[in-house]
Design a protein around this motif. Structure first.
Motif, PDB file in Angstrom:
ATOM      1  N   ILE A  28      48.211 -49.396  60.208  1.00 39.15           N
ATOM      2  CA  ILE A  28      48.089 -48.577  61.415  1.00 39.15           C
ATOM      3  C   ILE A  28      49.508 -48.301  61.885  1.00 39.15           C
ATOM      4  CG2 ILE A  28      47.222 -48.434  63.763  1.00 39.15           C
ATOM      5  CD1 ILE A  28      45.043 -50.425  62.945  1.00 39.15           C
ATOM      6  N   VAL A  29      49.923 -47.054  61.745  1.00 42.95           N
ATOM      7  CA  VAL A  29      51.316 -46.680  61.972  1.00 42.95           C
ATOM      8  C   VAL A  29      51.507 -46.037  63.343  1.00 42.95           C
ATOM      9  CG1 VAL A  29      53.255 -45.316  61.093  1.00 42.95           C
ATOM     10  CG2 VAL A  29      51.600 -46.314  59.484  1.00 42.95           C
ATOM     11  N   ASP A  30      52.256 -46.697  64.200  1.00 38.15           N
ATOM     12  CA  ASP A  30      52.789 -46.120  65.437  1.00 38.15           C
ATOM     13  C   ASP A  30      51.768 -45.564  66.424  1.00 38.15           C
ATOM     14  OD1 ASP A  30      55.136 -46.714  64.113  1.00 38.15           O
ATOM     15  OD2 ASP A  30      55.768 -44.637  63.854  1.00 38.15           O
ATOM     16  N   LEU A  31      50.600 -46.165  66.530  1.00 36.45           N
ATOM     17  CA  LEU A  31      49.682 -45.751  67.598  1.00 36.45           C
ATOM     18  C   LEU A  31      50.102 -46.494  68.872  1.00 36.45           C
ATOM     19  CD1 LEU A  31      46.203 -45.291  65.908  1.00 36.45           C
ATOM     20  CD2 LEU A  31      47.856 -43.572  66.672  1.00 36.45           C
ATOM     21  N   GLN A  32      51.124 -45.935  69.513  1.00 36.61           N
ATOM     22  CA  GLN A  32      51.799 -46.563  70.639  1.00 36.61           C
ATOM     23  C   GLN A  32      51.660 -45.710  71.895  1.00 36.61           C
ATOM     24  OE1 GLN A  32      55.018 -47.386  67.366  1.00 36.61           O
ATOM     25  NE2 GLN A  32      55.864 -48.026  69.340  1.00 36.61           N
ATOM     26  N   ASN A  33      51.823 -46.343  73.034  1.00 40.75           N
ATOM     27  CA  ASN A  33      51.533 -45.712  74.322  1.00 40.75           C
ATOM     28  C   ASN A  33      52.258 -44.395  74.583  1.00 40.75           C
ATOM     29  OD1 ASN A  33      49.693 -47.708  75.069  1.00 40.75           O
ATOM     30  ND2 ASN A  33      51.324 -49.013  75.878  1.00 40.75           N
ATOM     31  N   ASP A  34      53.497 -44.243  74.119  1.00 39.60           N
ATOM     32  CA  ASP A  34      54.226 -42.997  74.379  1.00 39.60           C
ATOM     33  C   ASP A  34      53.566 -41.777  73.747  1.00 39.60           C
ATOM     34  OD1 ASP A  34      56.229 -43.659  76.158  1.00 39.60           O
ATOM     35  OD2 ASP A  34      57.710 -44.103  74.600  1.00 39.60           O
ATOM     36  N   TYR A  35      52.701 -41.964  72.770  1.00 36.68           N
ATOM     37  CA  TYR A  35      52.018 -40.846  72.122  1.00 36.68           C
ATOM     38  C   TYR A  35      50.737 -40.427  72.846  1.00 36.68           C
ATOM     39  CZ  TYR A  35      54.881 -40.975  67.832  1.00 36.68           C
ATOM     40  OH  TYR A  35      55.887 -40.896  66.909  1.00 36.68           O
ATOM     41  N   PHE A  36      50.358 -41.158  73.872  1.00 39.59           N
ATOM     42  CA  PHE A  36      49.117 -40.891  74.605  1.00 39.59           C
ATOM     43  C   PHE A  36      49.414 -40.172  75.917  1.00 39.59           C
ATOM     44  CE2 PHE A  36      47.901 -43.912  71.486  1.00 39.59           C
ATOM     45  CZ  PHE A  36      46.551 -43.712  71.270  1.00 39.59           C
ATOM     46  N   PRO A  37      48.393 -39.533  76.541  1.00 38.40           N
ATOM     47  CA  PRO A  37      48.614 -38.865  77.821  1.00 38.40           C
ATOM     48  C   PRO A  37      49.307 -39.806  78.814  1.00 38.40           C
ATOM     49  CG  PRO A  37      46.424 -38.342  77.012  1.00 38.40           C
ATOM     50  CD  PRO A  37      46.994 -39.398  76.083  1.00 38.40           C
ATOM     51  N   GLY A  38      50.318 -39.274  79.489  1.00 38.64           N
ATOM     52  CA  GLY A  38      51.119 -40.061  80.415  1.00 38.64           C
ATOM     53  C   GLY A  38      52.324 -40.688  79.749  1.00 38.64           C
ATOM     54  N   GLY A  39      52.371 -40.664  78.420  1.00 39.08           N
ATOM     55  CA  GLY A  39      53.519 -41.198  77.685  1.00 39.08           C
ATOM     56  C   GLY A  39      54.640 -40.178  77.602  1.00 39.08           C
ATOM     57  N   ARG A  40      55.735 -40.576  76.992  1.00 36.68           N
ATOM     58  CA  ARG A  40      56.919 -39.721  76.916  1.00 36.68           C
ATOM     59  C   ARG A  40      56.860 -38.676  75.799  1.00 36.68           C
ATOM     60  NH1 ARG A  40      62.176 -43.457  77.631  1.00 36.68           N
ATOM     61  NH2 ARG A  40      63.113 -41.414  77.970  1.00 36.68           N
ATOM     62  N   TRP A  41      55.890 -38.789  74.873  1.00 39.66           N
ATOM     63  CA  TRP A  41      55.841 -37.894  73.715  1.00 39.66           C
ATOM     64  C   TRP A  41      54.388 -37.703  73.275  1.00 39.66           C
ATOM     65  CZ3 TRP A  41      60.368 -35.675  72.595  1.00 39.66           C
ATOM     66  CH2 TRP A  41      60.522 -35.004  71.387  1.00 39.66           C
ATOM     67  N   SER A  90      68.551 -47.421  74.190  1.00 37.96           N
ATOM     68  CA  SER A  90      67.740 -47.144  75.376  1.00 37.96           C
ATOM     69  C   SER A  90      67.749 -45.671  75.773  1.00 37.96           C
ATOM     70  CB  SER A  90      68.215 -47.999  76.546  1.00 37.96           C
ATOM     71  OG  SER A  90      69.571 -47.692  76.832  1.00 37.96           O
ATOM     72  N   ASP A  91      68.576 -44.850  75.148  1.00 39.17           N
ATOM     73  CA  ASP A  91      68.589 -43.425  75.475  1.00 39.17           C
ATOM     74  C   ASP A  91      67.695 -42.613  74.535  1.00 39.17           C
ATOM     75  OD1 ASP A  91      70.194 -43.676  73.219  1.00 39.17           O
ATOM     76  OD2 ASP A  91      71.735 -42.289  73.941  1.00 39.17           O
ATOM     77  N   ALA A  92      66.780 -43.281  73.856  1.00 38.13           N
ATOM     78  CA  ALA A  92      65.849 -42.624  72.935  1.00 38.13           C
ATOM     79  C   ALA A  92      64.868 -41.735  73.710  1.00 38.13           C
ATOM     80  CB  ALA A  92      65.071 -43.669  72.140  1.00 38.13           C
ATOM     81  N   PRO A  93      64.348 -40.671  73.062  1.00 41.51           N
ATOM     82  CA  PRO A  93      63.397 -39.793  73.758  1.00 41.51           C
ATOM     83  C   PRO A  93      62.034 -40.452  74.013  1.00 41.51           C
ATOM     84  CG  PRO A  93      63.646 -39.130  71.464  1.00 41.51           C
ATOM     85  CD  PRO A  93      64.653 -40.216  71.715  1.00 41.51           C
ATOM     86  N   PHE A  94      61.690 -41.458  73.214  1.00 42.28           N
ATOM     87  CA  PHE A  94      60.442 -42.213  73.370  1.00 42.28           C
ATOM     88  C   PHE A  94      60.611 -43.512  72.597  1.00 42.28           C
ATOM     89  CE2 PHE A  94      60.023 -39.227  69.897  1.00 42.28           C
ATOM     90  CZ  PHE A  94      59.429 -39.935  68.861  1.00 42.28           C
ATOM     91  N   VAL A 151      46.010 -45.696  55.186  1.00 40.21           N
ATOM     92  CA  VAL A 151      47.024 -45.414  56.204  1.00 40.21           C
ATOM     93  C   VAL A 151      46.472 -44.448  57.241  1.00 40.21           C
ATOM     94  CG1 VAL A 151      49.356 -44.507  56.602  1.00 40.21           C
ATOM     95  CG2 VAL A 151      48.848 -45.747  54.479  1.00 40.21           C
ATOM     96  N   LEU A 152      46.759 -44.737  58.516  1.00 38.18           N
ATOM     97  CA  LEU A 152      46.426 -43.843  59.617  1.00 38.18           C
ATOM     98  C   LEU A 152      47.451 -44.046  60.716  1.00 38.18           C
ATOM     99  CD1 LEU A 152      45.120 -45.857  61.944  1.00 38.18           C
ATOM    100  CD2 LEU A 152      43.118 -45.679  60.499  1.00 38.18           C
ATOM    101  N   GLY A 153      47.443 -43.173  61.725  1.00 34.53           N
ATOM    102  CA  GLY A 153      48.371 -43.338  62.846  1.00 34.53           C
ATOM    103  C   GLY A 153      49.073 -42.056  63.236  1.00 34.53           C
ATOM    104  N   ALA A 154      50.420 -42.125  63.376  1.00 34.71           N
ATOM    105  CA  ALA A 154      51.193 -40.976  63.845  1.00 34.71           C
ATOM    106  C   ALA A 154      52.641 -41.083  63.348  1.00 34.71           C
ATOM    107  CB  ALA A 154      51.160 -40.946  65.378  1.00 34.71           C
ATOM    108  N   MET A 155      53.325 -40.020  63.316  1.00 36.29           N
ATOM    109  CA  MET A 155      52.957 -38.623  63.302  1.00 36.29           C
ATOM    110  C   MET A 155      52.858 -38.144  61.856  1.00 36.29           C
ATOM    111  SD  MET A 155      55.136 -36.856  66.433  1.00 36.29           S
ATOM    112  CE  MET A 155      56.757 -37.529  66.040  1.00 36.29           C
ATOM    113  N   SER A 156      51.994 -37.172  61.639  1.00 41.37           N
ATOM    114  CA  SER A 156      51.737 -36.643  60.295  1.00 41.37           C
ATOM    115  C   SER A 156      53.016 -36.334  59.543  1.00 41.37           C
ATOM    116  CB  SER A 156      50.933 -35.346  60.366  1.00 41.37           C
ATOM    117  OG  SER A 156      49.822 -35.444  61.184  1.00 41.37           O
ATOM    118  N   HIS A 157      53.913 -35.598  60.206  1.00 37.66           N
ATOM    119  CA  HIS A 157      55.081 -35.023  59.540  1.00 37.66           C
ATOM    120  C   HIS A 157      56.292 -35.953  59.498  1.00 37.66           C
ATOM    121  CE1 HIS A 157      55.766 -34.230  63.776  1.00 37.66           C
ATOM    122  NE2 HIS A 157      57.036 -33.992  63.499  1.00 37.66           N
ATOM    123  N   VAL A 158      56.187 -37.134  60.081  1.00 37.23           N
ATOM    124  CA  VAL A 158      57.347 -38.024  60.097  1.00 37.23           C
ATOM    125  C   VAL A 158      56.954 -39.368  59.487  1.00 37.23           C
ATOM    126  CG1 VAL A 158      59.230 -38.986  61.487  1.00 37.23           C
ATOM    127  CG2 VAL A 158      58.159 -36.864  62.205  1.00 37.23           C
TER     128      VAL A 158
END
Length: 184
Positions: free
Chosen positions: A8-21, A57-61, A111-118
């Motif tokens: 399970i790849v990168d199903l993390q809070n920033d990818y959900f509504p209210g997150g940074r990305w 710490s200056d990462a976009p997400f 494999v599942l998760g995010a993001m398709s292209h990365v």
């Protein structure tokens, strides 16, 4: 399924509504991921959670130590399921993932998760290069709209292009229903 594992790849809070990305369709993807996760847990198959953090710490997400960098509640690890922290799109690069899988005799990965292209693309291609037999659950993977050279590319097209490329030469690409209703 003793020689198989779910990544399970990168199903993390920033990818959900209210997150940074936030990603397009992430809530449906999360539901499908939850179904696949339940199937693997029911069969006692190894589940490995991959979590990305940028190194500054200056990462976009996925800022180190942030709530956004934490695994989303839809797929929280349990019962000692391993969590692999990565800092690059390829989950094998500079991590213990390959050692963990090889130590358990794993030869097949779903494999599942995010993001398709990365991260999905990079991890699947690396896994195949390492000799793993890979299945990708296309409707349990999300991405976002992109832009290239003045052309807007909708997430649906980004996702379709990457799934088509993986299906062409790297992996078996299936829907959630095929995974949860398989006899194994």
């Amino acid at each position: 399924m003793p020689d198989q594992a779910l990544l399970i790849v990168d199903l993390q809070n920033d990818y959900f509504p209210g997150g940074r990305w936030p990603l397009v369709g992430i809530e449906e993807v999360a539901t499908n991921a939850g179904h696949v996760l339940a199937r693997f847990r029911d069969t006692g198959t190894l589940v490995v959670h991959i979590r990305h953090e940028f190194e500054t710490s200056d990462a976009p997400f996925f800022v180190p130590g942030s709530v956004g960098a934490q695994i989303n509640e839809c797929v929280l690890p349990e019962n000692g399921e391993p969590v692999v922290l990565k800092h690059h799109p390829n989950a094998f690069r500079d991590t213990e993932l390959k050692t963990l899988l090889d130590g358990q005799g794993i030869r097949k990965l779903t494999v599942l998760g995010a993001m398709s292209h990365v991260c999905i693309d990079a991890t699947v291609r690396a896994a195949v290069d390492f000799g793993y037999d890979v299945t990708v659950v296309h409707d349990a993977i999300a991405t976002r709209d992109l832009e290239f050279n003045g052309t807007d590319v909708p997430a649906k097209q980004v996702h379709a292009a990457y799934m088509a490329a993986l299906a062409f030469a790297y992996a078996k690409v299936v829907a959630t229903g095929e995974v949860i209703h398989s006899p194994e």
